[in-house]
Design an enzyme around this catalytic site. Structure first.
Site, mmCIF file in Angstrom:
data_model
loop_
_atom_site.group_PDB
_atom_site.id
_atom_site.type_symbol
_atom_site.label_atom_id
_atom_site.label_comp_id
_atom_site.label_asym_id
_atom_site.label_seq_id
_atom_site.Cartn_x
_atom_site.Cartn_y
_atom_site.Cartn_z
ATOM 1 C CB SER A 98 -7.842 -9.148 -3.682
ATOM 2 O OG SER A 98 -7.512 -7.791 -3.591
ATOM 3 C CG ASP A 240 -4.770 -5.290 -1.894
ATOM 4 O OD1 ASP A 240 -3.619 -5.029 -2.302
ATOM 5 O OD2 ASP A 240 -5.618 -5.819 -2.628
ATOM 6 C CG ASP A 242 -3.931 -9.062 -4.657
ATOM 7 O OD1 ASP A 242 -4.330 -8.077 -4.010
ATOM 8 O OD2 ASP A 242 -4.326 -9.308 -5.818
HETATM 9 MG MG MG Z 1 -5.883 -6.660 -4.452
#
Ligand code: MG
Length: 456
Positions: A98, A240, A242
């Protein structure tokens, strides 16, 4: 029982340390053995330098368990989550860390409904891992790896959920800061198909994230701000690593953290729909409750964490969920955070309004927020929390689903133990700066007193 490997969003770590091929292989075997009796698994990965390594090991381990593997490629997490139910698979794995720095990587384990697995399943996987209770098949039962690209189906689904003609007529423009992550692969295409002129920034995939870093924190988005004002764009959006989250900037370049943009989505979506049920974590701003009162909706609180929001959305048949970190959950699409869906909805809101985004966001009140933390040894957290719960002052409403939250007529306090660090976090919000200060000081005093009571 406390989780040992799973955190708030899957399993993460620095690659090369405990995130090495042996650990990944054993953990993948545990996931496959617990989650599946053969069946099909969909895998996707983000743009990190270590993602091909993790992905190969995971695929090999699942094949060894007799699982059929569908590889959807380098994709945002929400696309993988869409792909699992869309392809009628039994589960999914997203290789991502992430918003963590480039040296990190990890896995998010996705259930057949596209939502991350819950804590009881995580605990079962950990037990399978510890006991090394893996089921492997013989050579003749090894299955295939199929590569499928579902990005056009994913984009079409989102386009089908907004007013395409209206958005196209409005001739909007937007700056998209992909942060060198996988959101760069979808958001510019999606917005262009909606007729939005896109100025892309940091949209080249690069696992070292040289642009502005992986996490879209406002202080890192100065270039996005500058380009927005120079080009006169209607809005800007930053993902962000991902792309399950989206942080928006307005036409004046101002970056708004999630609470303001989520409030805008909340107001717009709940006004348009019969279903006015909204889910948000207990740490969210009073702006969320103000809107619920304004539109006559119902709010459901959850512990902090996107899995809780997703599960509550399903349980209570909610149309929308939102987190202050820029996580938007739009039920008609999927009950998980989706930064791309947020981009499409923002275009729809602007196409339907006479006002510009900076003016729309001005309509929400400004609350004074304070955040602080106090160290507390891990083994004392439970007793300390119990003491705090029993010794808080009288409030209009007290909720204890995650720490303790006190609601007053002019503000609120949330005291909760961190899930990842040996600290208590204290959040305060009030109508005046003075009141916020008073609430924070009282809370700090209470937490210190509680810790002193149990600390030897
Ligand atoms: Mg994320």
């Amino acid at each position: 029982m406390k989780r040992k490997y799973f955190g708030t969003n899957g399993i993460r770590g620095v690659v090369g340390n405990h995130m090495n091929p042996i650990f990944i292989s054993k953990m993948s075997s545990a996931i496959a053995s617990y989650m599946l009796d053969k069946g099909t698994m969909v895998i996707g990965a983000d743009s990190r330098l270590s993602s091909p390594l993790l992905k190969s090991v995971i695929i090999a381990s699942f094949l060894a368990s007799g699982t059929e593997v569908i590889d959807v490629g380098t994709v945002p997490t929400p696309l993988l989550q869409f792909a699992v139910p869309f392809l009628k698979a039994d589960m999914g794995i997203m290789v991502t860390a992430s918003h963590n720095p480039p040296e990190f990587n990890g896995v998010k384990v996705i259930d057949s409904d596209g939502i991350e697995i819950d804590t009881p399943k995580q605990l079962k996987i950990e037990q399978t891992y510890e006991e090394e209770n893996f089921s492997y098949v013989g050579w003749s039962e090894n299955k295939e790896i199929t590569k499928i690209d579902v990005s056009s189906e994913y984009i079409d689904r989102m386009i089908g959920l907004v007013d395409l003609d209206k958005i196209r007529r409005r001739k909007l423009s937007a700056v998209v800061d992909g942060g060198n992550g996988v959101g760069s692969l979808v958001t510019p295409i999606l917005l262009r198909q909606l007729g939005v002129k896109v100025i892309s920034l940091n949209c080249q995939l690069d696992g070292s994230f040289p642009g502005r870093g992986v996490e879209p924190v406002p202080e890192r988005l100065s270039l996005m701000k500058k380009i927005t004002t120079e080009t006169g764009a209607d809005f800007s959006i930053a993902h962000d690593g991902d792309a399950d989250r989206a942080i928006f900037g307005d036409d004046k370049g101002k970056i708004h953290y999630g609470d303001k943009s989520i409030a805008l989505f909340e107001k717009w979506v709940l006004q348009q729909n019969e279903n006015k049920r909204f889910v948000t974590p207990i740490s969210s701003s009073s702006v969320m409750t103000d809107i619920i009162e304004e539109v006559g909706g119902k709010i459901f609180w959850t512990p902090v964490g996107c899995i809780y929001v997703s599960r509550k959305m399903i349980e209570k048949n909610c149309i929308l969920g939102g987190e202050e970190n820029g996580g938007l959950f739009y039920g008609p699409h999927q009950s998980v955070r989706d930064g791309m869906m947020a981009a499409a909805l923002m275009a729809e809101i602007l196409a339907n309004s006479e006002k510009r985004l900076s003016n729309l966001l001005l309509e929400f009140p400004n609350y004074y927020q304070r955040k602080d933390k106090i160290s507390c040894p891990e083994d004392l957290k439970e007793e300390v929390m119990e003491y705090i719960k029993n010794n808080v002052e009288e409030a209009d409403e007290i909720i204890t689903i995650d720490g303790v939250k006190l609601f007053f007529s002019d503000g609120w306090v949330l005291i909760r133990p961190s899930g990842t660090e040996s600290i208590f976090r204290i959040f305060v919000e009030a109508k005046t700066s003075k009141r916020a200060e008073i609430l924070m000081n009282k809370s700090l005093e209470l937490v210190r007193k509680a810790i002193a009571k149990y600390k030897i």
